[in-house]
Design a protein around this motif. Structure first.
Motif, short mmCIF file in Angstrom:
data_model
loop_
_atom_site.label_atom_id
_atom_site.label_comp_id
_atom_site.label_asym_id
_atom_site.label_seq_id
_atom_site.Cartn_x
_atom_site.Cartn_y
_atom_site.Cartn_z
N TRP A 104 0.82 -1.21 0.00
CA TRP A 104 0.00 0.00 0.00
C TRP A 104 0.86 1.25 0.00
N SER A 105 2.15 1.11 0.23
CA SER A 105 3.05 2.25 0.18
C SER A 105 3.67 2.34 -1.22
N LEU A 106 4.59 3.27 -1.37
CA LEU A 106 5.25 3.48 -2.66
C LEU A 106 6.62 2.81 -2.70
N GLU A 107 6.85 1.83 -1.82
CA GLU A 107 8.16 1.19 -1.74
C GLU A 107 8.56 0.53 -3.05
N TRP A 156 4.49 -4.11 -8.75
CA TRP A 156 3.72 -3.76 -7.56
C TRP A 156 3.16 -5.01 -6.87
N LEU A 157 2.54 -5.89 -7.64
CA LEU A 157 1.89 -7.06 -7.06
C LEU A 157 2.89 -8.11 -6.59
N PHE A 170 -2.28 -12.57 7.90
CA PHE A 170 -3.70 -12.90 7.71
C PHE A 170 -4.37 -11.91 6.75
N ARG A 171 -4.09 -10.63 6.94
CA ARG A 171 -4.72 -9.63 6.07
C ARG A 171 -4.23 -9.77 4.63
N GLY A 172 -2.93 -9.97 4.45
CA GLY A 172 -2.41 -10.16 3.10
C GLY A 172 -2.97 -11.40 2.44
N GLN A 173 -3.13 -12.46 3.24
CA GLN A 173 -3.70 -13.69 2.71
C GLN A 173 -5.14 -13.47 2.25
N CYS A 174 -5.92 -12.74 3.06
CA CYS A 174 -7.31 -12.43 2.68
C CYS A 174 -7.36 -11.60 1.41
N ALA A 212 4.58 8.14 -8.56
CA ALA A 212 5.20 7.43 -7.44
C ALA A 212 6.72 7.57 -7.47
N LEU A 213 7.31 7.49 -8.66
CA LEU A 213 8.75 7.69 -8.77
C LEU A 213 9.14 9.10 -8.34
N GLY A 214 8.35 10.08 -8.77
CA GLY A 214 8.62 11.47 -8.38
C GLY A 214 8.55 11.68 -6.89
N VAL A 215 7.57 11.06 -6.24
CA VAL A 215 7.44 11.18 -4.79
C VAL A 215 8.64 10.55 -4.09
#
Length: 365
Positions: free
Chosen positions: A71-74, A136-137, A235-239, A338-341
């Motif tokens: 959910w971040s821009l990492e 991203w995914l 758990f949240r990522g799995q859901c 996102a790259l700019g940020v």
């Protein structure tokens, strides 16, 4: 009956998967294997020697693991690896188009459909946006240099393997999955192999399925080690992942029912969808993702990014071409922002732009 060339192509396609299947099943059993190392996408952060440097302090922040998607821009931090990953499908497209219709060079030439200038632009936009979404995914490319080198080497091998597969098995497959398609033996083989591979990698990567198979091994008397505490997803990522898989299936089921006469599931689209589900940092998941990315690249390179709904034959405005083109542009614009940020947040760049040298590692006080 499959000819010998297609049989050799199937062997090249399947043998690496068989090795990774064995590794994954042993991983579920918690049997340690040292011969097949993981080329994963994450690394353990190291403690910096100088905490006065804002850049190293930024790198020292704890990394949350197990969440999906990011959910971040990492994922959009500027790096050479990310640049190569985003350009790799477009580079493959250039190779396919550059070595097209050159019978004098033999086996490494591609037979492709003619494309207009606008179609070439659309194809490149699809490839670039696809690689961004997968970055991203799936959290690619890997961060460790040795893993990145192995990743690139396998990607190149898969690029050539896919070319060998599609050239020699073309007569045994349909070029798209639709209501009026005649499924060949190679189509059935690929479908069954893909489904089994996805099942195994999900059982290895999802904690709940992994525990179920672990208990199944114990009940059947198979020797297993102690439960592995390693978890790729919380758990949240799995859901989130299971919801994503469900929505993908629901979306394509709707398309197949609502547009039964005009729905075409092209190989490039199948490759992209399968790759988007290969999110786990395991050998099987990474290998299947690269196979799918090469199918995505080869499909667009040879036939173009044809419409999923409707028949555009390489055109720009028929079917769902305009909608997909808009989505591609939006993905690329979002990635650019996102790259700019990330560049704006980079402490080293800020210090360099402002001429500030106070944070360099020369303070001994």
């Amino acid at each position: 009956m499959v000819n010998s060339s297609c049989g050799a192509a199937i062997a090249c396609y399947t043998l690496p998967l068989l090795a990774c299947w064995f590794y994954s099943i042993q991983s579920i059993r918690n049997v340690k294997l040292l011969l097949l190392q993981r080329f994963e996408g994450t690394s353990t952060p190291q403690q910096p020697s100088n905490t006065n440097d804002p850049a190293t302090a930024e790198m020292a922040k704890p990394v949350k693991v197990g969440q999906w998607p990011m959910w971040s821009l990492e994922f959009a931090k500027p790096s050479i690896g990310l640049f190569i990953w985003c350009c790799f499908p477009m580079f493959g497209y250039g190779v396919i188009r550059g070595f097209s219709d050159c019978d004098q060079y033999g086996w490494f030439c591609w037979t492709v459909e003619d494309q207009s200038t606008e179609s070439h632009l659309r194809n490149l936009l699809h490839l670039l946006s696809g690689s961004i979404v997968l970055a991203w995914l799936c959290k690619v490319p890997p961060s460790k240099p040795q893993h990145r080198a192995l990743f690139v080497a396998v990607a190149c091998c898969e690029f050539l393997t896919n070319k060998f597969v599609w050239k020699n098995c073309e007569e045994f497959m349909a070029h798209s999955l639709s209501t009026d398609s005649t499924f060949g033996s190679f189509d059935i083989f690929i479908a069954m192999t893909t489904m089994l591979t996805l099942l195994i990698l999900m059982c290895e990567g999802l904690p709940s399925l992994r525990r179920c198979f672990y208990k199944l091994f114990r009940m059947t008397g198979v020797t297993v080690g102690e439960p592995n505490p390693e978890v790729h997803l919380n758990f949240r990522g799995q859901c989130h992942y299971l919801i994503y898989v469900f929505l993908v299936i629901l979306f394509h089921g709707f398309l197949f029912i609502a547009f039964s006469d005009d729905f075409h599931m092209h190989h490039y689209w199948v490759g992209f969808i399968v790759a988007s589900g290969c999110i786990f940092p395991t050998p099987l998941s990474r290998l299947m993702m690269l196979k799918s990315v090469m199918m995505f690249t080869d499909g667009i390179g040879v036939w173009g990014a044809d419409a999923i709904v409707g028949k555009d034959d390489g055109g720009m405005s028929d079917g769902d071409g305009d909608y997909r083109l808009i989505l591609c542009v939006l993905v690329i614009l979002a990635f650019t922002v996102a790259l700019g940020v990330n560049l704006y947040r980079n402490p080293r760049l800020k210090a360099w732009m402002s001429g500030d040298t106070k944070h360099r590692a020369t303070d001994t006080e």
